[in-house]
Enzyme design. Structure first.
Site, PDB file in Angstrom:
ATOM      1  N   GLU A 325      62.294 -31.629  -0.249  1.00  0.00           N
ATOM      2  CA  GLU A 325      61.614 -30.409   0.188  1.00  0.00           C
ATOM      3  C   GLU A 325      61.079 -30.564   1.600  1.00  0.00           C
ATOM      4  OE1 GLU A 325      58.287 -27.672   0.980  1.00  0.00           O
ATOM      5  OE2 GLU A 325      58.181 -29.835   0.835  1.00  0.00           O
ATOM      6  N   GLU A 326      60.586 -31.775   1.911  1.00  0.00           N
ATOM      7  CA  GLU A 326      59.840 -31.934   3.169  1.00  0.00           C
ATOM      8  C   GLU A 326      60.687 -31.782   4.422  1.00  0.00           C
ATOM      9  OE1 GLU A 326      56.868 -31.736   3.345  1.00  0.00           O
ATOM     10  OE2 GLU A 326      55.840 -32.673   1.679  1.00  0.00           O
ATOM     11  N   HIS A 427      50.104 -34.381   4.300  1.00  0.00           N
ATOM     12  CA  HIS A 427      50.968 -35.092   5.267  1.00  0.00           C
ATOM     13  C   HIS A 427      50.242 -36.178   6.062  1.00  0.00           C
ATOM     14  CE1 HIS A 427      53.955 -31.425   5.444  1.00  0.00           C
ATOM     15  NE2 HIS A 427      53.729 -31.867   4.230  1.00  0.00           N
TER      16      HIS A 427
HETATM   17 ZN   LIG Z   1      54.966 -30.281  -0.605  1.00  0.00          ZN
END
Ligand SMILES: [Zn+2]
Length: 461
Positions: A325-326, A427
């Protein structure tokens, strides 16, 4: 008249019984989770025994293998992997960054943005131009920007109540900023970390790279250091402020990876699906606890809860650990492609990817306001006693997003936790297991299982 009244009373009685049945089942789901919940222990394993798991890494593969075993241990009807090629970006040596004014060199906290290119081996040093929007770059033009390091310093707008909105409106600096600055001849980009917290953590995240075009190195800088840099730039005294940074990240060839899928087969409509998931990959700076270890562990927990309570779903129910996803969304795209190819009809897809904080409710994409109002009247009331009764219009999530193009009528649903602390850790090197609260995580898993149950029992009509 008498018959009509009797019919009406029967209908009222049936609807009352159904409501009682629903609220009993939801109570059972919460009791099981709060007494025997397993998602917190599973999250501990994922964070501490595997750790960071950026796409293409050996750790991501470990996470896939462990995730499959975990699902198999729960005895779901089917557990399988969906192969998919993913980008393979590596950070390399720890980055260096400094503000330079004459002989003074002040070290700052930076982290390369995901997918960014490296600096030259000795780093890049250049005068700095501070901007607050992409539009400002356009106004300044090539003459001013050429040869400089562009410093994007637009902060989060604190007026948004949901912090995700602040992230959304500040995010273009990180996503698109470096590519736009490169067009105007900049030699590097520094982006203020996407958070409202004032701290020393650089927040990484993906940036867009231009295929076959010029790409310049880009890094995130902590908010404390961003303020320092901005203050020094405002002094305007000579010698002029310069910035230095060095990073050695690179993109390797795509690597093979997998989505992990666990399934309970539907007893009435085996080819109709309700999917719940999060993303298994994480950024490489920490353990990916809130982003998105909590989401994947809640998803598999939702299935485990229904199974252990002996629930036999009418429709097939799936927990999916999406990969990548990232920095690519390849897992989500592959899932939607395979669903279309295999002619699987998805009724709903739920995603948990906003952290494992106290549940508030769910957001619905692809549903009309009248529909949402109706759902609030029925299910909102059942979920409200557990703190999850906010059912509102909003986004589903990046992993399930591609489904809407391939599946007419699918409703995408985002799990909505309290958002106030998410961007403290998002993050960063601080996204670790210790920052997840057991009860908050468990309440979220139970709310997801409850919603799946309601959708499965009653559909959306
Ligand atoms: Zn995420």
């Amino acid at each position: 008249m008498k018959i009509k009244l009797t019919l009406l009373s029967a209908l009222i009685l049936i609807s009352g019984l159904l409501k009682a049945q629903d609220s009993l089942m939801i109570r059972k789901i919460y009791d099981e989770e709060l007494v025997n919940g397993q998602c917190y222990g599973n999250l501990h394993y994922l964070c501490k025994n595997i750790g960071q798991r950026i796409s293409g890494s050996a750790n991501a593969q470990k996470a896939v293998e462990w995730g499959k075993k975990l699902m198999e241990s729960y005895g779901f009807d089917r557990v399988f992997l969906q192969p998919v090629m993913v980008p393979h970006w590596v950070r390399g040596a720890k980055e260096e960054g400094a503000i330079i004014k004459g002989d003074t060199k002040i070290s700052v906290h930076i982290a390369a943005l995901g997918m960014s290119v490296a600096t030259p081996q000795n780093g890049v040093t250049a005068p700095v131009i501070e901007v607050h929007s992409l539009k400002e770059l356009e106004t300044l033009g090539k003459d001013v920007i050429k040869g400089k390091i562009v410093f994007f310093n637009r902060p989060f707008d604190p007026k948004f109540i949901e912090t995700l909105w602040a992230y959304g409106t500040a995010g273009d600096q990180r996503n698109a900023g470096p590519a736009v600055a490169a067009k105007y001849g900049a030699v590097g980009v520094i982006v203020r970390s996407l958070t409202e917290s004032l701290d020393n953590f650089p927040h990484t995240g993906a940036t867009s790279v231009v295929k076959d075009g010029v790409n310049i190195p880009a890094a995130a800088i902590s908010t404390i250091d961003a303020n320092k840099l901005s203050t020094m730039l405002k002094m305007r005294s000579l010698p002029a402020v310069k910035f230095y940074f060095k990073q050695s990240c690179k993109t390797l060839p795509d690597a093979p990876s997998f989505n992990v899928v666990g399934e309970m087969k539907g007893t009435e409509n085996p080819n109709k699906f309700i999917t719940v998931g999060g993303h298994l990959d994480s950024w490489d700076l920490a353990e990916g606890a809130h982003d998105d270890g909590t989401g994947v562990m809640q998803s598999v927990e939702a299935l485990r809860l229904l199974k252990v309570l002996g629930y036999k779903p009418k429709n097939s129910i799936r927990a999916v650990f999406f990969i990548n996803e990232e920095n690519g969304d390849r897992g989500g795209i592959k899932y939607a492609e395979l669903a279309a190819e295999n002619k699987e009809e998805h009724i709903a897809a739920i995603e948990s990817d906003l952290g494992g904080f106290t549940p508030r409710g769910f957001t619905f994409e692809g549903a009309s306001p009248a529909w949402i109002q109706n759902i609030n009247g029925k299910w909102g009331k059942l979920l409200a006693p557990y703190g999850s009764g906010t059912l509102a219009a909003g986004g589903g999530g990046s992993d399930i997003g591609p489904l809407i193009e391939k599946q007419k009528g699918v409703i995408l649903i985002g799990y909505l936790p309290d958002s106030q602390r998410y961007f403290d850790v998002h993050h960063t090197p601080n996204d670790v297991f210790e920052n997840v609260n057991k009860r908050e995580l468990e309440l979220g898993a139970a709310s997801m299982a409850s919603l799946i149950y309601l959708i499965d029992m009653h559909g959306f009509n």
